[in-house]
Structures are given as structure tokens and as C-alpha cells.
Design an enzyme around this catalytic site. Structure first.
Site, PDB file in Angstrom:
ATOM      1  N   HIS A 152      -3.619 -17.616 -21.255  1.00 44.26           N
ATOM      2  CA  HIS A 152      -2.596 -18.380 -20.797  1.00 44.26           C
ATOM      3  C   HIS A 152      -1.897 -17.614 -19.872  1.00 44.26           C
ATOM      4  O   HIS A 152      -1.537 -18.128 -18.550  1.00 44.26           O
ATOM      5  CB  HIS A 152      -1.868 -18.951 -22.040  1.00 44.26           C
ATOM      6  N   TYR A 153      -1.534 -16.439 -19.899  1.00 40.28           N
ATOM      7  CA  TYR A 153      -0.734 -15.472 -19.258  1.00 40.28           C
ATOM      8  C   TYR A 153      -1.480 -15.450 -17.807  1.00 40.28           C
ATOM      9  O   TYR A 153      -1.030 -15.541 -16.653  1.00 40.28           O
ATOM     10  CB  TYR A 153      -0.230 -14.202 -19.793  1.00 40.28           C
ATOM     11  N   SER A 154      -2.820 -15.024 -17.950  1.00 43.55           N
ATOM     12  CA  SER A 154      -3.540 -14.706 -16.575  1.00 43.55           C
ATOM     13  C   SER A 154      -3.571 -15.966 -15.852  1.00 43.55           C
ATOM     14  O   SER A 154      -3.724 -15.804 -14.694  1.00 43.55           O
ATOM     15  CB  SER A 154      -4.848 -14.148 -17.062  1.00 43.55           C
ATOM     16  N   SER A 156      -1.697 -18.549 -15.609  1.00 45.31           N
ATOM     17  CA  SER A 156      -0.264 -18.789 -15.052  1.00 45.31           C
ATOM     18  C   SER A 156      -0.257 -17.704 -13.834  1.00 45.31           C
ATOM     19  O   SER A 156       0.580 -18.156 -12.833  1.00 45.31           O
ATOM     20  CB  SER A 156       0.766 -18.362 -16.169  1.00 45.31           C
ATOM     21  N   LYS A 157      -0.264 -16.538 -13.779  1.00 47.72           N
ATOM     22  CA  LYS A 157      -0.258 -15.807 -12.798  1.00 47.72           C
ATOM     23  C   LYS A 157      -1.246 -15.781 -11.597  1.00 47.72           C
ATOM     24  O   LYS A 157      -0.800 -15.562 -10.832  1.00 47.72           O
ATOM     25  CB  LYS A 157      -0.206 -14.130 -13.360  1.00 47.72           C
TER      26      LYS A 157
END
Length: 167
Positions: A152-154, A156-157
Site C-alpha cells: 500500500h505504501y509502495s 502510493s509513493k
């Protein structure tokens, strides 16, 4: 310390009440800019504005960056915006993709990608109208390489990097 000349510039910094956003505000103030901190945490925001005001013109605005109306209102309240630093972000914890709660996935995408989209959507026209503006989007190497157990973080970035290139 290297000195950059930001005299007379106004910078909006999202997530400015702590961490990288707060440090960015300090540096901008020491370089002559005025800062407007946008943050969701009212108590931390008040504390940050109180401390940073000793360095120069500092204002704060509670903003929910994932809400279009909130971002529109904050943009209007800010007035002139010369620099936008999209710094606010969350990690959302770690876990295998198949174990991540969809609500957590969506919140990370909303804060880390939809928030910068909304701020750019509202602030870019202000900058175009002024004939000047700079936008800095804070991404992560996770957006280029991917972090294990942080899809999810990867994602989003990675999206933020692409948004920046497209913008």
C-alpha cells in the site's frame, strides 16, 4: 548552513506540524519565507506554529487533505502560495498484501496520493495565475523499488512519483 533566498515567498507545507514537514518549515523560515502549515492534528499544529513563529511569519490551518472541500477552503484561506511542499504521508503499518485490511490500503492511498493530487489541483491554478510557483512532492525509494510487506505504501509513493512527472 547553505542559505537559499526565499525572502518574500509564502510556502504551504502539508504535514508541517512534525517531522520532515516541521524541519522544512524551519529551514524555509530561516531562508526568509513565510510558512503556512497544513496538518490534521490541531494540537500539534498549534504547538508547531507557536514554536516556529519565533523564526518568522507562521500560520497554521487544520486540513483533511483527502477531502476536496477542505483543501479548497485551505487554499483560499492561504492567499498567495509560492511554494507547495506535499509532505504529509502515512505508512499504514506492514503486512503481506493479502492480509492488509482494505480500509488501511485505501487510507494510505488517500493520504499519500489523493491528498497531493487535491492540493496540486487547487494550488497549481493559484500559481499559474501568479505567474510563479514551485511544487515539491515528497515520495520515497519505496515508490521506485517497493518495500516488502508495504504494498500500500509502495503503491502510493509510486503513484506520487508518476503524478509528479505528469504534473
Amino acid at each position: 548552513m547553505n542559505q537559499i533566498d526565499l525572502k518574500g515567498r509564502i510556502a504551504v507545507i502539508t504535514g508541517g506540524a512534525q517531522g520532515i514537514g516541521y524541519a522544512t518549515a524551519e529551514r524555509f523560515l530561516k531562508s526568509g519565507a513565510g510558512v503556512v502549515l497544513w496538518d490534521i492534528d490541531a494540537a500539534r499544529l498549534d504547538e508547531a506554529v507557536g514554536k516556529l513563529s519565533a523564526l518568522g511569519a507562521t500560520r497554521g490551518q487544520v486540513v483533511e487533505l483527502t477531502d476536496d472541500a477542505s483543501v479548497a477552503a485551505a487554499t483560499a484561506a492561504a492567499g498567495r502560495i509560492d511554494i507547495l511542499v506535499n509532505n504529509a504521508g502515512i505508512t499504514g503499518g506492514n503486512g503481506p498484501t493479502w492480509e492488509l485490511d482494505p480500509a488501511v490500503w485505501r487510507r494510505v492511498i488517500d493520504v499519500n496520493l489523493v491528498g497531493p493530487f487535491l492540493t496540486c489541483r487547487h494550488v497549481a491554478p493559484v500559481m499559474i495565475g501568479q505567474g510563479y510557483g514551485r511544487i515539491v512532492n515528497i515520495a520515497s525509494v519505496a515508490g521506485k523499488e517497493g518495500n516488502p510487506n508495504a504494498s500500500h505504501y509502495s503503491a502510493s509513493k509510486a503513484g506520487l512519483i508518476a503524478l509528479t512527472k505528469s504534473l
